[in-house]
Design an enzyme around this catalytic site. Structure first.
Site, PDB file in Angstrom:
ATOM      1  N   ASP A 161       0.100   5.195   0.835  1.00  0.00           N
ATOM      2  CA  ASP A 161      -0.065   6.160   1.927  1.00  0.00           C
ATOM      3  C   ASP A 161      -0.258   5.445   3.261  1.00  0.00           C
ATOM      4  O   ASP A 161      -1.148   4.619   3.414  1.00  0.00           O
ATOM      5  CB  ASP A 161      -1.250   7.078   1.641  1.00  0.00           C
ATOM      6  CG  ASP A 161      -1.119   7.791   0.293  1.00  0.00           C
ATOM      7  OD1 ASP A 161       0.017   8.094  -0.114  1.00  0.00           O
ATOM      8  OD2 ASP A 161      -2.158   8.025  -0.348  1.00  0.00           O
ATOM      9  N   ASP A 197       0.876  -1.154   0.000  1.00  0.00           N
ATOM     10  CA  ASP A 197       0.000   0.000   0.000  1.00  0.00           C
ATOM     11  C   ASP A 197       0.923   1.216   0.000  1.00  0.00           C
ATOM     12  O   ASP A 197       2.093   1.121   0.372  1.00  0.00           O
ATOM     13  CB  ASP A 197      -0.885  -0.010   1.241  1.00  0.00           C
ATOM     14  CG  ASP A 197      -1.748   1.229   1.330  1.00  0.00           C
ATOM     15  OD1 ASP A 197      -2.469   1.526   0.356  1.00  0.00           O
ATOM     16  OD2 ASP A 197      -1.692   1.905   2.368  1.00  0.00           O
ATOM     17  N   ASP A 245      -1.480  -0.695   5.788  1.00  0.00           N
ATOM     18  CA  ASP A 245      -1.870  -0.169   7.096  1.00  0.00           C
ATOM     19  C   ASP A 245      -3.372  -0.244   7.355  1.00  0.00           C
ATOM     20  O   ASP A 245      -3.851   0.290   8.358  1.00  0.00           O
ATOM     21  CB  ASP A 245      -1.385   1.279   7.257  1.00  0.00           C
ATOM     22  CG  ASP A 245      -2.094   2.252   6.329  1.00  0.00           C
ATOM     23  OD1 ASP A 245      -2.309   1.916   5.143  1.00  0.00           O
ATOM     24  OD2 ASP A 245      -2.429   3.362   6.790  1.00  0.00           O
TER      25      ASP A 245
END
Length: 183
Positions: free
Chosen positions: A11, A9, A131
């Site tokens: 950001d 991922d 995240d």
């Protein structure tokens, strides 16, 4: 069989989570992220970023802006002798823009499956690191092992995680897990 990859991922996983990052001036590497990418590359993994970018559907920025940012990211990584092999993103959102339902928006595995096809990736020997729970679910749905990092939204997301996966402090800690399983 194909080559193993680490899907990442963007950001909150490799750069600091800020709302709708599309300009280089807003990009900020998370501590240890560049080092982690280098380690993963040195271990023989393809590095593939898979990112939901609903800012396009919301009208905040254009797809060209995303491409420009990703080019700059790889220019900066070249200074450290590492590159991200491919960037895949989903510009859709069910509530904005064309309100398109799609198979590429995580938690759907579409981005990973497209990368598998394009790059000849062996999903069974690959990892997804992110995240958010949607990152974990996309990885698991595609057949990759998933790891949740506590950076970005990870601290809060680990409390709603319904899957038994590794939860680690940051991307560098995820590298330690992958290294241990690779040998």
């Amino acid at each position: 069989m194909g080559q193993p990859a680490v899907f990442l991922d963007r950001d909150g996983t490799i750069n600091v989570e800020k709302d709708y990052v599309y300009l280089w001036k807003d990009w900020e590497w998370l501590p240890g992220a560049v080092e982690a990418l280098k380690h993963l590359k040195d271990m023989g993994y393809l590095l593939v970023v898979v990112s939901n970018q609903s800012g396009v559907a919301r009208g905040y920025y254009r797809e060209e802006d995303i491409h420009r940012l990703h080019e700059k990211v790889n220019q900066e990584l070249l200074k450290h002798n590492v590159q991200i092999d491919a960037f895949y993103y989903c510009p859709h959102h069910a509530k904005y823009g064309d309100k398109k339902e799609c198979s590429c928006r995580k938690p759907n595995p579409g981005l990973l499956l497209r990368a598998q096809k394009d790059l000849g990736i062996d999903l069974k020997h690959s990892y997804m690191i992110g995240d958010k729970v949607v990152d974990v679910e996309a990885g698991l749905s595609a057949g990759a092992e998933s790891i949740l990092v506590e950076t970005g939204y990870g601290q809060k997301q680990k409390n709603i995680l319904k899957h038994s996966v590794s939860v680690v402090r940051d991307l560098l800690s995820a590298v330690d897990i992958i290294r241990a399983k690779s040998f």
